[in-house]
Design a protein around this motif. Structure first.
Motif, PDB file in Angstrom:
ATOM      1  N   SER A  16       1.187  -1.116   0.035  1.00 39.75           N
ATOM      2  CA  SER A  16       0.055   0.148   0.451  1.00 39.75           C
ATOM      3  C   SER A  16       0.636   1.080  -0.368  1.00 39.75           C
ATOM      4  O   SER A  16       1.954   1.309   0.836  1.00 39.75           O
ATOM      5  CB  SER A  16      -0.515   0.091   0.900  1.00 39.75           C
ATOM      6  OG  SER A  16      -1.582   1.300   1.170  1.00 39.75           O
ATOM      7  N   VAL A  18      -0.252   4.318   0.418  1.00 42.13           N
ATOM      8  CA  VAL A  18      -1.126   5.532   0.726  1.00 42.13           C
ATOM      9  C   VAL A  18      -0.961   4.880   2.021  1.00 42.13           C
ATOM     10  O   VAL A  18      -0.980   3.867   2.992  1.00 42.13           O
ATOM     11  CB  VAL A  18      -2.482   5.308   0.676  1.00 42.13           C
ATOM     12  CG1 VAL A  18      -3.354   6.706   1.350  1.00 42.13           C
ATOM     13  CG2 VAL A  18      -2.670   5.654  -1.458  1.00 42.13           C
ATOM     14  N   ILE A  20      -1.459   5.745   6.041  1.00 39.42           N
ATOM     15  CA  ILE A  20      -3.350   6.467   6.805  1.00 39.42           C
ATOM     16  C   ILE A  20      -3.262   6.551   8.036  1.00 39.42           C
ATOM     17  O   ILE A  20      -2.914   5.571   9.099  1.00 39.42           O
ATOM     18  CB  ILE A  20      -4.692   4.840   6.583  1.00 39.42           C
ATOM     19  CG1 ILE A  20      -4.667   4.706   5.293  1.00 39.42           C
ATOM     20  CG2 ILE A  20      -5.343   5.009   6.722  1.00 39.42           C
ATOM     21  CD1 ILE A  20      -5.350   3.806   4.753  1.00 39.42           C
ATOM     22  N   ASP A  48      -7.550  -4.212  -3.724  1.00 40.45           N
ATOM     23  CA  ASP A  48      -7.152  -3.583  -3.998  1.00 40.45           C
ATOM     24  C   ASP A  48      -7.507  -1.948  -3.446  1.00 40.45           C
ATOM     25  O   ASP A  48      -6.568  -1.031  -3.872  1.00 40.45           O
ATOM     26  CB  ASP A  48      -5.362  -3.697  -4.423  1.00 40.45           C
ATOM     27  CG  ASP A  48      -6.717  -3.831  -6.153  1.00 40.45           C
ATOM     28  OD1 ASP A  48      -7.181  -4.027  -6.386  1.00 40.45           O
ATOM     29  OD2 ASP A  48      -5.440  -3.845  -6.503  1.00 40.45           O
ATOM     30  N   ILE A  74      -6.071   9.437   3.192  1.00 36.73           N
ATOM     31  CA  ILE A  74      -6.824   8.827   1.503  1.00 36.73           C
ATOM     32  C   ILE A  74      -7.788   9.899   0.686  1.00 36.73           C
ATOM     33  O   ILE A  74      -8.383  10.694   1.264  1.00 36.73           O
ATOM     34  CB  ILE A  74      -7.604   7.821   1.660  1.00 36.73           C
ATOM     35  CG1 ILE A  74      -7.396   6.410   2.989  1.00 36.73           C
ATOM     36  CG2 ILE A  74      -8.396   6.684   0.523  1.00 36.73           C
ATOM     37  CD1 ILE A  74      -8.391   5.688   3.231  1.00 36.73           C
ATOM     38  N   SER A  95      -8.254   4.051  -3.460  1.00 37.12           N
ATOM     39  CA  SER A  95      -7.495   3.223  -3.568  1.00 37.12           C
ATOM     40  C   SER A  95      -6.582   2.656  -2.902  1.00 37.12           C
ATOM     41  O   SER A  95      -5.529   3.503  -2.370  1.00 37.12           O
ATOM     42  CB  SER A  95      -6.506   4.027  -5.238  1.00 37.12           C
ATOM     43  OG  SER A  95      -7.794   3.939  -6.553  1.00 37.12           O
ATOM     44  N   SER A  96      -7.042   1.663  -2.081  1.00 39.10           N
ATOM     45  CA  SER A  96      -5.268   1.407  -1.061  1.00 39.10           C
ATOM     46  C   SER A  96      -6.137  -0.081  -0.139  1.00 39.10           C
ATOM     47  O   SER A  96      -7.308   0.157  -0.576  1.00 39.10           O
ATOM     48  CB  SER A  96      -5.775   2.843   0.234  1.00 39.10           C
ATOM     49  OG  SER A  96      -5.616   1.402   1.480  1.00 39.10           O
ATOM     50  N   ARG A  97      -4.683  -0.839  -0.848  1.00 40.79           N
ATOM     51  CA  ARG A  97      -4.691  -2.011   0.047  1.00 40.79           C
ATOM     52  C   ARG A  97      -5.175  -2.585   1.366  1.00 40.79           C
ATOM     53  O   ARG A  97      -5.810  -2.988   2.026  1.00 40.79           O
ATOM     54  CB  ARG A  97      -3.733  -2.793  -0.689  1.00 40.79           C
ATOM     55  CG  ARG A  97      -3.842  -4.563  -0.543  1.00 40.79           C
ATOM     56  CD  ARG A  97      -2.564  -5.391  -0.436  1.00 40.79           C
ATOM     57  NE  ARG A  97      -2.874  -4.780  -2.344  1.00 40.79           N
ATOM     58  CZ  ARG A  97      -3.302  -5.759  -3.047  1.00 40.79           C
ATOM     59  NH1 ARG A  97      -3.574  -6.833  -2.613  1.00 40.79           N
ATOM     60  NH2 ARG A  97      -3.045  -5.611  -4.551  1.00 40.79           N
ATOM     61  N   GLU A  98      -4.751  -0.887   1.867  1.00 41.30           N
ATOM     62  CA  GLU A  98      -4.411  -1.780   3.641  1.00 41.30           C
ATOM     63  C   GLU A  98      -6.111  -1.119   4.173  1.00 41.30           C
ATOM     64  O   GLU A  98      -6.690  -1.821   5.324  1.00 41.30           O
ATOM     65  CB  GLU A  98      -3.309  -0.912   4.586  1.00 41.30           C
ATOM     66  CG  GLU A  98      -3.683  -0.424   5.967  1.00 41.30           C
ATOM     67  CD  GLU A  98      -2.523   0.349   6.443  1.00 41.30           C
ATOM     68  OE1 GLU A  98      -1.510   0.653   5.932  1.00 41.30           O
ATOM     69  OE2 GLU A  98      -2.599   0.964   7.358  1.00 41.30           O
TER      70      GLU A  98
END
Length: 202
Positions: A16, A18, A20, A48, A74, A95-98
């Motif tokens: 990831s 990003v 957070i 993701d 985000i 768009s962030s897998r985490e």
């Protein structure tokens, strides 16, 4: 049941990009985001990203979701598109897998379960203090179809949730806020504690 701040565990991902700014416990910001995307958000096959659909006609919804996501670092991609048959439709994308993995973990479900539709308000919401439950309600109700209705001579707002099972779930949360509802099969009526009787019919 005692309502207490709920601890959650961010699903950190080395893939990831990003960073957070997660709060220490599940708070109003996360609750409102969850309410807005629990049914409108669709987790991608790769888990993701989350595509937020059915919002293109509601600028205020997108503006509010953008504001909430910015609070945790985000950026909502408002120009994203997805295919529907031979056509493309615009839909914001997180768009962030985490974030996606943490969202599924808070829902206590798999990607497939989320795509099929969550039938119950998550435990993390139900066990949180009332202000956090209210934030979830604010987010979720902003996604519902609504219209004026008259029942037994009294004016109400008719609320139609995405899932029929959410009629009972939402009215239970509203009752905890001191707001009465009239439950129907696949919708409910409420005045949100406002005296609509004095309003002219619309």
């Amino acid at each position: 049941m005692e309502l207490t701040p709920q601890v959650f565990y961010p699903q950190a991902s080395s893939r990831s990009r990003v960073k957070i700014a997660w709060p220490l416990t599940f708070n109003e910001t996360l609750a409102e985001i969850m309410g807005m995307i629990i049914h409108n958000g669709k987790v991608s096959r790769n888990e993701d990203m989350i595509q937020v659909r059915n919002t293109s006609k509601f600028f205020e919804f997108e503006e509010r979701l953008t504001e909430l996501l910015q609070q945790i670092g985000i950026t909502l991609n408002l120009k994203s598109r997805y295919w529907v048959g031979m056509f493309q439709q615009q839909a914001p994308r997180i768009s962030s897998r985490e974030f996606t993995a943490t969202f599924l973990d808070m829902l206590e479900c798999s990607r497939l379960d989320q795509l099929l539709g969550i039938e119950k308000v998550p435990k993390i919401v139900k066990q949180s203090p009332l202000p956090i439950q209210k934030a979830f309600l604010d987010g979720y109700l902003s996604t519902c179809a609504t219209q004026w209705a008259v029942h037994e001579g009294k004016k109400y707002v008719c609320v139609i949730p995405y899932m029929e099972s959410f009629v009972e779930e939402l009215t239970t949360l509203l009752a905890a806020q001191g707001i009465a509802c009239v439950i129907m099969k696949d919708y409910f009526l409420t005045d949100f504690g406002i005296a609509f009787e004095s309003l002219e019919d619309t």
